[in-house]
Design a protein around this motif. Structure first.
Motif, PDB file in Angstrom:
ATOM      1  N   PHE A  56      42.118 -32.046  14.378  1.00 46.07           N
ATOM      2  CA  PHE A  56      42.935 -31.195  13.518  1.00 46.07           C
ATOM      3  C   PHE A  56      42.553 -31.288  12.039  1.00 46.07           C
ATOM      4  O   PHE A  56      43.249 -30.737  11.180  1.00 46.07           O
ATOM      5  CB  PHE A  56      44.405 -31.557  13.693  1.00 46.07           C
ATOM      6  N   GLY A  57      41.462 -31.986  11.747  1.00 48.61           N
ATOM      7  CA  GLY A  57      40.974 -32.037  10.377  1.00 48.61           C
ATOM      8  C   GLY A  57      41.750 -32.950   9.458  1.00 48.61           C
ATOM      9  O   GLY A  57      41.590 -32.885   8.228  1.00 48.61           O
ATOM     10  N   ILE A  58      42.586 -33.831  10.013  1.00 44.64           N
ATOM     11  CA  ILE A  58      43.357 -34.773   9.198  1.00 44.64           C
ATOM     12  C   ILE A  58      42.462 -35.889   8.678  1.00 44.64           C
ATOM     13  O   ILE A  58      42.613 -36.367   7.554  1.00 44.64           O
ATOM     14  CB  ILE A  58      44.535 -35.344   9.997  1.00 44.64           C
ATOM     15  N   GLU A  59      41.527 -36.312   9.524  1.00 44.45           N
ATOM     16  CA  GLU A  59      40.567 -37.347   9.171  1.00 44.45           C
ATOM     17  C   GLU A  59      39.161 -36.849   9.462  1.00 44.45           C
ATOM     18  O   GLU A  59      38.961 -35.912  10.248  1.00 44.45           O
ATOM     19  CB  GLU A  59      40.838 -38.630   9.954  1.00 44.45           C
ATOM     20  N   LEU A  61      35.211 -38.279  10.471  1.00 40.81           N
ATOM     21  CA  LEU A  61      34.381 -39.406  10.892  1.00 40.81           C
ATOM     22  C   LEU A  61      33.168 -39.544   9.980  1.00 40.81           C
ATOM     23  O   LEU A  61      32.819 -38.602   9.255  1.00 40.81           O
ATOM     24  CB  LEU A  61      33.927 -39.194  12.339  1.00 40.81           C
ATOM     25  N   PRO A  62      32.494 -40.691  10.001  1.00 39.42           N
ATOM     26  CA  PRO A  62      31.278 -40.869   9.196  1.00 39.42           C
ATOM     27  C   PRO A  62      30.216 -39.830   9.574  1.00 39.42           C
ATOM     28  O   PRO A  62      30.254 -39.243  10.652  1.00 39.42           O
ATOM     29  CB  PRO A  62      30.822 -42.283   9.564  1.00 39.42           C
ATOM     30  N   PRO A  63      29.262 -39.596   8.691  1.00 41.02           N
ATOM     31  CA  PRO A  63      28.189 -38.626   8.981  1.00 41.02           C
ATOM     32  C   PRO A  63      27.507 -38.933  10.315  1.00 41.02           C
ATOM     33  O   PRO A  63      27.225 -40.083  10.637  1.00 41.02           O
ATOM     34  CB  PRO A  63      27.218 -38.822   7.811  1.00 41.02           C
ATOM     35  N   GLY A  64      27.266 -37.883  11.079  1.00 44.60           N
ATOM     36  CA  GLY A  64      26.634 -38.026  12.391  1.00 44.60           C
ATOM     37  C   GLY A  64      27.614 -38.032  13.541  1.00 44.60           C
ATOM     38  O   GLY A  64      27.210 -37.925  14.701  1.00 44.60           O
ATOM     39  N   PHE A  65      28.908 -38.183  13.253  1.00 45.21           N
ATOM     40  CA  PHE A  65      29.942 -38.179  14.285  1.00 45.21           C
ATOM     41  C   PHE A  65      30.876 -36.993  14.059  1.00 45.21           C
ATOM     42  O   PHE A  65      31.135 -36.625  12.910  1.00 45.21           O
ATOM     43  CB  PHE A  65      30.750 -39.477  14.245  1.00 45.21           C
ATOM     44  N   PRO A  66      31.453 -36.475  15.133  1.00 48.90           N
ATOM     45  CA  PRO A  66      31.090 -36.714  16.541  1.00 48.90           C
ATOM     46  C   PRO A  66      29.741 -36.085  16.865  1.00 48.90           C
ATOM     47  O   PRO A  66      29.176 -35.363  16.045  1.00 48.90           O
ATOM     48  CB  PRO A  66      32.241 -36.034  17.302  1.00 48.90           C
ATOM     49  N   PHE A  67      29.246 -36.346  18.055  1.00 48.67           N
ATOM     50  CA  PHE A  67      27.939 -35.845  18.455  1.00 48.67           C
ATOM     51  C   PHE A  67      27.976 -34.372  18.863  1.00 48.67           C
ATOM     52  O   PHE A  67      26.929 -33.740  18.993  1.00 48.67           O
ATOM     53  CB  PHE A  67      27.388 -36.674  19.627  1.00 48.67           C
ATOM     54  N   VAL A  68      29.151 -33.860  19.110  1.00 49.32           N
ATOM     55  CA  VAL A  68      29.347 -32.461  19.494  1.00 49.32           C
ATOM     56  C   VAL A  68      30.449 -31.894  18.596  1.00 49.32           C
ATOM     57  O   VAL A  68      31.176 -32.656  17.946  1.00 49.32           O
ATOM     58  CB  VAL A  68      29.757 -32.326  20.978  1.00 49.32           C
ATOM     59  N   PRO A  69      30.594 -30.566  18.525  1.00 49.87           N
ATOM     60  CA  PRO A  69      31.706 -30.009  17.739  1.00 49.87           C
ATOM     61  C   PRO A  69      33.043 -30.584  18.187  1.00 49.87           C
ATOM     62  O   PRO A  69      33.245 -30.860  19.371  1.00 49.87           O
ATOM     63  CB  PRO A  69      31.612 -28.504  18.042  1.00 49.87           C
ATOM     64  N   GLU A  70      33.956 -30.741  17.233  1.00 44.95           N
ATOM     65  CA  GLU A  70      35.237 -31.383  17.530  1.00 44.95           C
ATOM     66  C   GLU A  70      35.954 -30.728  18.706  1.00 44.95           C
ATOM     67  O   GLU A  70      36.567 -31.413  19.539  1.00 44.95           O
ATOM     68  CB  GLU A  70      36.153 -31.347  16.296  1.00 44.95           C
ATOM     69  N   SER A  71      35.886 -29.416  18.798  1.00 48.56           N
ATOM     70  CA  SER A  71      36.578 -28.718  19.887  1.00 48.56           C
ATOM     71  C   SER A  71      36.013 -29.092  21.251  1.00 48.56           C
ATOM     72  O   SER A  71      36.749 -29.120  22.244  1.00 48.56           O
ATOM     73  CB  SER A  71      36.498 -27.201  19.680  1.00 48.56           C
ATOM     74  N   LEU A  72      34.724 -29.396  21.318  1.00 49.77           N
ATOM     75  CA  LEU A  72      34.108 -29.756  22.600  1.00 49.77           C
ATOM     76  C   LEU A  72      34.516 -31.149  23.063  1.00 49.77           C
ATOM     77  O   LEU A  72      34.409 -31.460  24.247  1.00 49.77           O
ATOM     78  CB  LEU A  72      32.583 -29.672  22.505  1.00 49.77           C
ATOM     79  N   THR A  73      34.988 -31.988  22.148  1.00 40.64           N
ATOM     80  CA  THR A  73      35.425 -33.316  22.579  1.00 40.64           C
ATOM     81  C   THR A  73      36.659 -33.237  23.482  1.00 40.64           C
ATOM     82  O   THR A  73      36.958 -34.192  24.187  1.00 40.64           O
ATOM     83  CB  THR A  73      35.740 -34.222  21.365  1.00 40.64           C
ATOM     84  N   LEU A  74      37.362 -32.094  23.461  1.00 41.53           N
ATOM     85  CA  LEU A  74      38.469 -31.887  24.390  1.00 41.53           C
ATOM     86  C   LEU A  74      37.988 -31.970  25.834  1.00 41.53           C
ATOM     87  O   LEU A  74      38.762 -32.304  26.744  1.00 41.53           O
ATOM     88  CB  LEU A  74      39.129 -30.528  24.148  1.00 41.53           C
TER      89      LEU A  74
END
Length: 235
Positions: A56-59, A61-74
């Motif tokens: 939701f864009g509240i935080e 991650l460090p550069p390089g994370f996540p390995f896939v778009p945030e929506s795909l981590t679902l």
């Protein structure tokens, strides 16, 4: 506690539950790569797990994370597991219930069904805990959808399982799965182990129940009950 062991329901439309077995292999391989691969478990979970605050864009991650778009981590988080017991528990549910649900839906529909249930479960968890920094991982949400489908399709089939502190019993699916669902519900609303995504389980179950009538080939509730009764008839 409830762990299914065996149901004895033969496949009627498929020779081999290809998707169920492929999901078992995929989750097992992902587990081995997580703990024995070159990246390491922390980086793998951060890179493919679903973190609500990041989604939701509240935080950030460090550069390089996540390995896939945030929506795909679902979806990608479904294939990760945090321990061997976590993996075995989910795979046992998938092994016992998945083949018959795949038999009723067909290969492609079952794959879509599992992924949609798992993704919906992840999204449920994210909306319930939008500020959480803890990664959600595990196939429990998709498996919960499969359990719901099995309950609708084969409610009277008797299942061997371990209940409470390992008591072996053979009960109709509606009793066994009903007992399991009540445990999930109570843990979600009364405060179970906070390391478990209880609301993800409930979300996957509800979505699975809603989708099953549309995903099963030639679905007919009356026929489902008749088939279940036939399976229990003395031979």
């Amino acid at each position: 506690m409830f762990l299914p062991l065996h149901d004895g329901v033969p496949l009627r439309h498929l020779k081999t539950p290809v998707v169920t077995r492929s999901l078992l292999v995929a989750c097992t391989v992902a587990y081995l790569l997580t703990f024995y691969g070159p990246i390491g478990p922390d980086a793998t979970v951060a890179g493919f797990g679903m973190i609500p605050a990041v989604l939701f864009g509240i935080e950030v991650l460090p550069p390089g994370f996540p390995f896939v778009p945030e929506s795909l981590t679902l979806t990608t988080n479904i294939f990760l597991h945090g321990s061997l017991l976590h993996l075995i528990g989910n795979m046992l549910f998938l092994w016992v219930f998945g083949d018959n649900v795949e038999d009723a839906m067909g290969h492609l529909r079952f794959l879509v069904f599992f992924l949609v249930c798992g993704t919906a479960a992840s999204l449920t968890h994210a909306f319930i805990e939008p500020d959480s920094h803890r990664p959600l991982i595990g196939a429990s949400g998709g498996v919960s959808g499969v359990v719901a489908a099995y309950l609708i399709l084969y409610p009277r089939v008797r299942i061997w399982g371990l209940f409470l502190k390992g008591i072996p019993l053979r009960l109709p699916a509606y009793w066994a799965i009903g007992f399991w669902f009540v445990l999930q519900f109570l843990a979600a609303f009364l405060g179970g182990d906070d390391s478990v995504g209880w609301f993800a389980h409930l979300g996957g179950f509800v979505v699975g129940a809603a989708l099953t009538p549309f995903m099963r080939h030639r679905y007919d509730p009356v026929l489902a009950r008749v088939e279940a009764q036939e399976l229990q008839a003395p031979r």
